[in-house]
Write a protein that holds these residues in place. Structure first.
Motif, short mmCIF file in Angstrom:
data_model
loop_
_atom_site.label_atom_id
_atom_site.label_comp_id
_atom_site.label_asym_id
_atom_site.label_seq_id
_atom_site.Cartn_x
_atom_site.Cartn_y
_atom_site.Cartn_z
N PRO A 1 13.84 -30.77 -18.49
CA PRO A 1 13.25 -30.71 -17.16
C PRO A 1 13.02 -29.41 -16.27
O PRO A 1 13.15 -28.41 -17.02
CB PRO A 1 14.68 -31.68 -16.69
N ASP A 2 12.14 -29.06 -15.31
CA ASP A 2 11.24 -28.13 -15.03
C ASP A 2 12.74 -27.88 -13.99
O ASP A 2 12.07 -26.54 -13.18
CB ASP A 2 10.33 -27.64 -14.70
N ALA A 3 13.31 -28.89 -12.66
CA ALA A 3 14.32 -28.64 -11.77
C ALA A 3 15.31 -29.94 -12.19
O ALA A 3 14.96 -31.19 -12.62
CB ALA A 3 12.58 -29.63 -10.71
N ALA A 4 16.05 -29.64 -11.30
CA ALA A 4 17.54 -30.11 -11.50
C ALA A 4 18.19 -29.78 -9.85
O ALA A 4 17.88 -28.67 -9.88
CB ALA A 4 18.12 -30.20 -12.82
N LEU A 5 19.21 -30.68 -10.00
CA LEU A 5 19.96 -30.33 -8.68
C LEU A 5 21.16 -29.81 -9.11
O LEU A 5 21.89 -30.27 -10.33
CB LEU A 5 20.17 -31.51 -7.80
N LEU A 6 22.13 -28.74 -8.81
CA LEU A 6 23.28 -28.88 -8.78
C LEU A 6 24.32 -29.09 -8.89
O LEU A 6 24.42 -30.62 -8.29
CB LEU A 6 23.50 -27.72 -6.63
N ASP A 7 25.15 -28.95 -10.49
CA ASP A 7 25.61 -30.00 -10.83
C ASP A 7 25.39 -31.48 -11.46
O ASP A 7 25.92 -32.30 -11.81
CB ASP A 7 26.63 -31.00 -9.71
N ASP A 8 24.09 -31.49 -11.18
CA ASP A 8 23.54 -32.48 -12.80
C ASP A 8 23.22 -32.18 -14.03
O ASP A 8 23.77 -30.90 -14.60
CB ASP A 8 22.21 -32.55 -12.32
N VAL A 9 23.65 -33.59 -14.53
CA VAL A 9 24.42 -32.73 -16.91
C VAL A 9 22.37 -33.35 -17.00
O VAL A 9 22.06 -34.55 -16.66
CB VAL A 9 25.10 -34.09 -17.00
N ARG B 1 14.60 -24.91 -12.37
CA ARG B 1 14.64 -24.51 -11.04
C ARG B 1 15.80 -25.26 -10.76
O ARG B 1 15.61 -26.31 -10.56
CB ARG B 1 13.32 -24.64 -10.24
N VAL B 2 16.92 -24.62 -9.64
CA VAL B 2 18.20 -25.12 -9.74
C VAL B 2 17.69 -25.61 -8.42
O VAL B 2 16.96 -24.67 -7.51
CB VAL B 2 18.99 -24.21 -9.72
N ILE B 3 18.11 -26.72 -7.68
CA ILE B 3 17.09 -27.09 -6.81
C ILE B 3 18.34 -27.89 -5.22
O ILE B 3 19.03 -28.34 -6.18
CB ILE B 3 16.38 -28.35 -6.47
N ILE B 4 18.27 -26.78 -5.00
CA ILE B 4 19.21 -26.88 -4.13
C ILE B 4 18.16 -27.47 -2.27
O ILE B 4 17.70 -27.08 -1.51
CB ILE B 4 20.39 -25.66 -3.10
N PRO B 5 19.06 -29.32 -2.02
CA PRO B 5 18.60 -29.58 -0.73
C PRO B 5 18.36 -28.62 0.16
O PRO B 5 19.87 -27.87 0.79
CB PRO B 5 18.59 -31.15 -0.75
N VAL C 1 24.88 -28.50 -18.05
CA VAL C 1 25.51 -29.21 -16.43
C VAL C 1 25.07 -27.62 -15.68
O VAL C 1 25.07 -26.61 -15.94
CB VAL C 1 27.21 -29.12 -17.23
N VAL C 2 24.57 -28.04 -14.89
CA VAL C 2 23.76 -27.55 -14.18
C VAL C 2 24.63 -26.40 -12.88
O VAL C 2 24.87 -27.35 -12.58
CB VAL C 2 22.10 -27.77 -13.62
N LYS C 3 24.15 -25.15 -13.24
CA LYS C 3 25.39 -24.39 -12.02
C LYS C 3 24.71 -24.04 -11.17
O LYS C 3 22.93 -23.47 -10.96
CB LYS C 3 26.46 -23.79 -13.07
N ASN C 4 24.97 -22.52 -10.20
CA ASN C 4 24.11 -22.21 -9.60
C ASN C 4 24.01 -20.99 -10.01
O ASN C 4 21.93 -20.80 -10.20
CB ASN C 4 25.78 -20.87 -8.11
N ASP C 5 24.05 -20.93 -11.61
CA ASP C 5 22.98 -18.94 -12.24
C ASP C 5 22.25 -20.19 -13.04
O ASP C 5 21.67 -19.12 -14.16
CB ASP C 5 23.95 -18.16 -12.30
N TYR D 1 20.63 -24.79 -34.79
CA TYR D 1 19.81 -25.52 -33.65
C TYR D 1 20.40 -24.55 -32.33
O TYR D 1 21.51 -24.71 -32.26
CB TYR D 1 19.25 -26.91 -33.34
N VAL D 2 19.99 -23.80 -31.82
CA VAL D 2 20.42 -22.87 -30.91
C VAL D 2 19.46 -22.98 -29.34
O VAL D 2 18.36 -22.04 -29.80
CB VAL D 2 21.03 -21.29 -31.02
N LEU D 3 20.66 -23.26 -28.52
CA LEU D 3 19.72 -22.94 -27.16
C LEU D 3 19.95 -21.61 -26.67
O LEU D 3 20.59 -21.65 -26.40
CB LEU D 3 19.84 -24.38 -26.19
N LEU D 4 19.14 -20.98 -25.92
CA LEU D 4 19.68 -19.96 -25.90
C LEU D 4 18.49 -19.88 -24.07
O LEU D 4 17.69 -20.49 -23.86
CB LEU D 4 18.67 -18.80 -26.48
N ARG D 5 19.58 -18.78 -23.52
CA ARG D 5 18.80 -18.31 -22.08
C ARG D 5 18.20 -16.95 -22.27
O ARG D 5 18.78 -16.67 -22.89
CB ARG D 5 19.92 -18.54 -21.27
N ASP D 6 16.71 -17.51 -21.30
CA ASP D 6 16.09 -16.15 -21.88
C ASP D 6 16.44 -15.42 -20.74
O ASP D 6 15.21 -15.43 -19.45
CB ASP D 6 14.44 -16.48 -21.67
#
Length: 477
Positions: A35-43, A118-122, A87-91, A59-64
Motif C-alpha cells: 500500500p502507498d497509504a495507511a492509518l496509524l496502527d494498521d497492520v 504515507r501514514v494518514i492521520i484523519p 504495524v504502522v507507526k508515527n515514524d 528476503y529483507v524489507l528495508l526502510r530507505d
C-alpha cells in the motif's frame, strides 16, 4: 617443471575464483508490492516477488531513509514470494525497498523498486485564519489579504476554498499556495464569506474531510479627497459661513477635519455620511482666510484643496449675454442667456419675462448653472418678449440689481443652415480662383527681362543665378 607449477599456483587460484563468480547464476530483480497509504496502527502487508531460483534466497524489507535500515527478514526461501506484515507507526512515513541475496555466496544481491508509504492521520477541526485577523478581516482596497486553512489534526492534506459558497480556483485574483489563499490587491467585490475544506484519504473508498466555519472579510473603500464649499447665512445682523467638507467615495464612518491658514482650531466631526458642515463667523468685505478639509476612515488622512473665503455683497452692473445654440446641421435651435454681476462672492440669480419671474422649470425653457443661465427653445417670434435677469446675495435678498431688459428676436439668432454654409463656401472658393487667375495673367504680361532671374553679389564678385549669365558680367554694390 615442479617449480614452474608452484609459481603458477596463485594465478590458477585467482582464475578459478573468477571463473566460479562468473559462472554462478545471477539473482533476478525482485518486485515489491504494497500500500502507498495507511492509518496509524494498521497492520499492512508488503509482498516481495521474485522468480524461482535453485539457491535459497533471503528476503529483507528495508526502510530507505538516510541509510537502508532492515525492517523484517525472511530467509532461505526458494519460492517466489516473501510476505512481510508491518504495524504502522508515527515514524513509518517513507520509502521501502526489498533486497534479495544468497547467504555465504558471491552472487550479487538485488534490490527491488521503491514504494512510498504515507501514514494518514484523519483530518479534523479545520478553520480559516486571516492576516489581518485572525478571526475576521477588515482591510482597505488595495491591501493584501492572506487566508490560511488550519487543522487541529491531520496530514497529507489537500484543500478546497469557497467564496460565498462558490468554489474558488487558483488565478491571478486568488493565488492558492499549499494551505493558503493570497489576494494581493483586494477589491470591494472580494468582500464576503470565505471557508475551506481540508481532505486526506487512505484510498478512494476511505476519505476524511473537515469543513471550516465561515470567516467574514470586510473591504473598506478609502475615503476620497474632500471638496470644500461655502454657504453664507445671515442671522439678524450676524453672518455665518457654513463650510461643507464632502467626499465622493469612502466607507463610513468618516472623520472630517477643517483646517485654516489662520491656525484656527475646529473640532473634528465623525459622521456616517460622506460630508460634514462647520460653522464659522464672518464679516462682510473681509478676507476670512484660506480653508481646506481633511478626511479619514481609518487609513492615512487625505487633504483636499484649499479655497479662499471672502464675503463680498453683490454690486455694480448686471449684464446679459446672448449665445446661439446650434444643432449638428448648424441650425439655431435655441439661445442661452447668461447673467453676470460686476461683483459679489455669493450671488443668486433670477429671471424675468415681461416683468414676471420665470420659474426654474418650463416646457420651453430651463434654468441652469445655479440660476446663472437661462436656456430658451424653441424660438418663437413675438412682438413683446422682453427678458431680464437680476442678481442678489444668496444670504440676503433685500437688495436686488436688475439688468437692462432685452428683447430676443429671430434676427438676433439668424439660423445658419447647411445650404447657407455651402453658398458662402462656394463664393469664397470662386473668389480664390479669380485672384489666382489674375496673378497668372499679370505675370505673363511682364517683359522678358523683368522675369529674368537676378544675380546677387558681394563687393565686386558676382554670383550668377543661371548658366546664361556671362562670366564678365559683374554687379557692383
Amino acid at each position: 617443471m615442479k617449480n614452474t607449477l608452484l609459481e603458477c599456483l596463485p594465478m590458477i587460484t585467482v582464475l578459478a575464483s573468477v571463473c566460479i563468480s562468473t559462472c554462478a547464476s545471477a539473482l533476478p530483480k525482485p518486485t515489491l508490492r504494497g500500500p502507498d497509504a495507511a492509518l496509524l496502527d494498521d497492520v499492512i502487508e508488503f509482498r516481495c516477488e521474485s522468480t524461482e531460483t535453485q539457491e535459497a534466497v533471503t528476503y529483507v524489507l528495508l526502510r530507505d531513509n538516510e541509510k537502508l535500515s532492515p525492517v523484517a527478514t525472511q530467509a532461505s526461501l526458494r519460492n517466489q514470494t516473501a510476505l512481510f506484515n508491518y504495524v504502522v507507526k508515527n515514524d513509518s512515513d517513507g520509502y521501502y525497498i526489498c533486497k534479495t541475496f544468497v547467504e555465504n555466496s558471491t552472487i550479487s544481491p538485488q534490490f527491488s523498486n521503491k514504494i512510498q508509504l504515507r501514514v494518514i492521520i484523519p483530518v479534523s477541526r479545520a478553520s480559516v485564519v486571516s492576516d489581518p485577523g485572525p478571526d475576521w478581516a477588515e482591510l482597505f482596497e488595495g491591501d493584501t489579504l492572506t487566508l490560511r486553512c488550519e487543522v487541529l489534526k491531520g496530514n497529507h492534506l489537500s484543500y478546497e476554498w469557497y467564496f460565498n459558497t462558490s468554489k474558488v480556483s487558483s488565478s491571478a485574483a486568488h493565488r492558492l499556495v499549499n494551505n493558503m489563499m493570497v489576494i494581493d490587491r483586494v477589491s470591494v467585490q472580494q468582500a464576503g464569506i470565505y471557508s475551506c475544506i481540508a481532505k486526506n484519504q487512505v484510498s478512494n473508498s476511505s476519505q476524511f474531510t473537515s469543513a471550516s466555519t465561515n470567516l467574514k472579510v470586510i473591504v473598506k473603500v478609502l475615503v476620497s479627497k474632500p471638496e470644500i464649499s461655502y454657504a453664507i447665512i445671515k442671522e439678524d445682523s450676524t453672518y455665518w459661513a457654513n463650510i461643507m467638507c464632502k467626499s465622493i467615495r469612502g466607507t463610513p464612518p468618516v472623520t472630517f477635519t477643517l483646517c485654516s491658514d489662520a491656525n484656527s482650531s475646529f473640532p473634528n466631526v465623525t459622521t456616517d455620511t460622506l460630508n460634514a458642515t462647520f460653522s464659522v463667523p464672518v464679516a462682510l468685505n473681509q478676507h476670512v482666510g484660506d480653508f481646506f478639509c481633511g478626511a479619514t476612515n481609518g487609513a492615512k488622512p487625505v487633504l483636499g484643496k484649499s479655497a479662499s473665503l471672502e464675503v463680498v455683497p453683490v454690486g455694480g452692473q448686471v449684464s446679459l449675454q446672448v449665445t446661439q445654440l446650434l444643432d449638428e446641421n448648424f441650425s439655431v435651435v435655441g439661445v442661452q442667456l447668461l447673467c453676470s454681476v460686476e461683483r459679489g462672492s455669493f450671488p443668486r440669480f433670477s429671471w424675468f419675462f415681461n416683468g414676471s419671474q420665470v420659474p426654474e422649470k418650463g416646457d420651453f425653457h430651463a434654468v441652469m448653472e445655479q440660476g446663472r443661465s437661462l436656456i430658451l427653445f424653441p424660438l418663437v417670434s413675438t412682438d413683446n418678449n422682453s427678458y431680464q435677469c437680476a442678481a442678489s446675495d444668496s444670504f440676503d435678498d433685500t437688495q436686488q440689481i436688475r439688468s437692462v431688459p432685452r428683447s430676443i428676436e429671430l434676427r438676433d439668432v439668424y439660423p445658419f443652415s447647411m445650404e447657407t454654409i455651402a453658398i458662402v463656401f462656394s463664393i469664397f472658393l470662386f473668389l480664390m480662383v479669380l485672384v489666382a487667375a489674375c496673378c497668372v495673367v499679370r505675370l505673363r504680361s511682364r517683359p522678358e527681362h523683368a522675369r529674368r532671374p537676378r544675380s546677387y553679389s558681394l563687393g565686386l564678385t558676382a554670383f550668377p543665378t543661371s548658366k546664361e549669365t556671362s562670366q564678365t558680367d559683374y554687379v557692383r554694390e
